[in-house]
Design an enzyme around this catalytic site. Sequence first.
Site, PDB file in Angstrom:
ATOM      1  N   LYS A 103       0.823  -1.207   0.000  1.00 20.35           N
ATOM      2  CA  LYS A 103       0.000   0.000   0.000  1.00 20.35           C
ATOM      3  C   LYS A 103       0.859   1.259   0.000  1.00 20.35           C
ATOM      4  O   LYS A 103       0.357   2.355  -0.112  1.00 20.35           O
ATOM      5  CB  LYS A 103      -0.931  -0.012   1.217  1.00 20.35           C
ATOM      6  CG  LYS A 103      -1.914  -1.159   1.124  1.00 20.35           C
ATOM      7  CD  LYS A 103      -3.026  -1.037   2.125  1.00 20.35           C
ATOM      8  CE  LYS A 103      -3.976  -2.228   1.937  1.00 20.35           C
ATOM      9  NZ  LYS A 103      -5.181  -2.126   2.768  1.00 20.35           N
ATOM     10  N   ARG A 104       2.116   1.059   0.139  1.00 20.77           N
ATOM     11  CA  ARG A 104       2.999   2.228   0.075  1.00 20.77           C
ATOM     12  C   ARG A 104       3.583   2.323  -1.324  1.00 20.77           C
ATOM     13  O   ARG A 104       3.563   1.386  -2.102  1.00 20.77           O
ATOM     14  CB  ARG A 104       4.136   2.076   1.095  1.00 20.77           C
ATOM     15  CG  ARG A 104       3.698   2.245   2.515  1.00 20.77           C
ATOM     16  CD  ARG A 104       4.911   2.389   3.407  1.00 20.77           C
ATOM     17  NE  ARG A 104       5.922   1.377   3.080  1.00 20.77           N
ATOM     18  CZ  ARG A 104       5.923   0.164   3.578  1.00 20.77           C
ATOM     19  NH1 ARG A 104       4.994  -0.196   4.421  1.00 20.77           N
ATOM     20  NH2 ARG A 104       6.853  -0.701   3.258  1.00 20.77           N
TER      21      ARG A 104
END
Length: 503
Positions: A257-258
């Site tokens: 998600k980064r």
Amino acid sequence: MSSAPVRVRFAPSPTGYLHVGGARTALFNWLFARRHNGVFILRIEDTDRTRYQEDALEDLMAMLRWLGLDWDEGPDVGGPYGPYFQSQRLHIYQEYAEKLVREGHAYYCYCSPERLEAMREEQRKRGEPPGYDRHCRYLTAKQRAEYEAQGIKPVIRLAVPLEGQTSFTDVIRGTITVDNSSLDDLILLKSDGYPTYHLANVIDDHLMRISHIMRADEWLPSVPKHVLLYQAFGWEPPVFAHLPVILDPSGQGKMSKRRQRVGDKEHYVLVREFKEAGYLPEAMFNFLTLVGWSLDDKTQIMPKEVAIQHFDLDRINKAPAAFSYEKLEWMNGYYIRQLSPDELAERLVPFLAKGLGMSEEEVRRRPETRLLAPLVQERIKVLSEAVEMMDFAFRERLDYPAESLIGEKMSAEASLEALKRARQVVAALEAFDAPAIEAALRPLVEELGVKARQLFGIIRIAITGKPVSPPLFESMAVLGKERCLRRLDEAIERLSRLVGQAG
RNA sequence: GGCGCAUUCGUCUAGCGGCCUAGGACAUCGCCCUCUCAAGGCGAAGAUCGGGGGUUCGAAUCCCCCAUGCGCUACCA
């Protein structure tokens, strides 16, 4: 396969902004619903209070809408099976969990996190597979009463059958069978009264009459537990379809998600980031459609309607797919080129406003916006790139080194001469459209005995301040005669100073 | 460690026993076009289908074993 009406859901957890993996899952569900005239439901699985992120929900909904994925039932639109926030359905989960306990399918567990951690540590040390030792499964009524008396808040765990096998069929993977002995007595209800994913998910999917579960591959290992739960409740499980994971561009692991850093390039992973970088929703839509699914052996570009018409579970791929930014970029460029010039101009407005430090109203009012849009159209892959190609028309003073006015393989003096002649020719022009400008300037190439690229390269710097720009004559026409003359004068002055210094 | 899933050009994929001397797309390279950069057109290169065994007249396609990768193994989803 079920003959019930198609009801599918996207059930994100509001723990972060929508990322491309989630978007793809939502998209497939949406496509499937639309294809079968079914219902697409948005359900918010906000059962993790520790990871809850305040603005995640807003982003989630905004980005889904941006992609054109509208839901028929959900938090804001309501529906017959609400509420659609799991946090508002706590009593339901509690009732069902207790029902399971009463019927002997589940039990209270009083083990402390510390004991569990110590237990796992032991197991690790002994090289055993980690798992709950079922300490509380066989508690007597008296022991339970003692724990209760101590005020310990229990969790509820599923009493997984000790023997036998559980199997299920996934439309994409086929039939999968696992030994029950490999399954843990998973927690259904946490001590804070909140359900775990497994419990809430199974109950809601049943209560909301979900016909097909389409979700990421990472859930595949927990399906047997879910099936056991369905069995314990006496419910019929929906059809399962587990989507292949999306790998980061290196193909080395799933997209986190980064932001990703691959080599020296930083890549986006949040839908919001793609939007802000100037990706078109229709390009994202088309691209995401193709990650893990294909229409046939050839089709890449596909209008939404076509995707809906052909979307099919049979053609969903099994293998994980690396996210190809290069292909997305290409596709985005393609979609940009398909826009009408006016539509492009309108979509460029927010990017220009931000990049130029102007208000959107002002950008919209300036004629350059619409005039330049078609000129940059086939030169940009993302909308944000347009700013540096168009800014010359919005700025009063250009910022460029005088040396750049020296033509390729030319002397400063010759370049200066070229500029002066160009200035004269431009000044004499009556009509100031691109063909007229070209007709006037082109003869200078021969007159000065230079190459076209040399002459126009010099003028390009004078007019736009950059070695790369939209087509010169069109750009000049957009600027208008007055501004062009001023810029030529400015260039002549700068180059004169340079020549003077040198001499 | 255990369980599960996957494995076709650099990448995304087509392929579900003969149509495959493996097709398409992105990226790459070359040529054309050209005022720059693009776009566009044409073309090239690129995969003995992870490896090894079978089955079959015939396998990328079916079976088995191995290897590798990924996922899961939380009072996270």
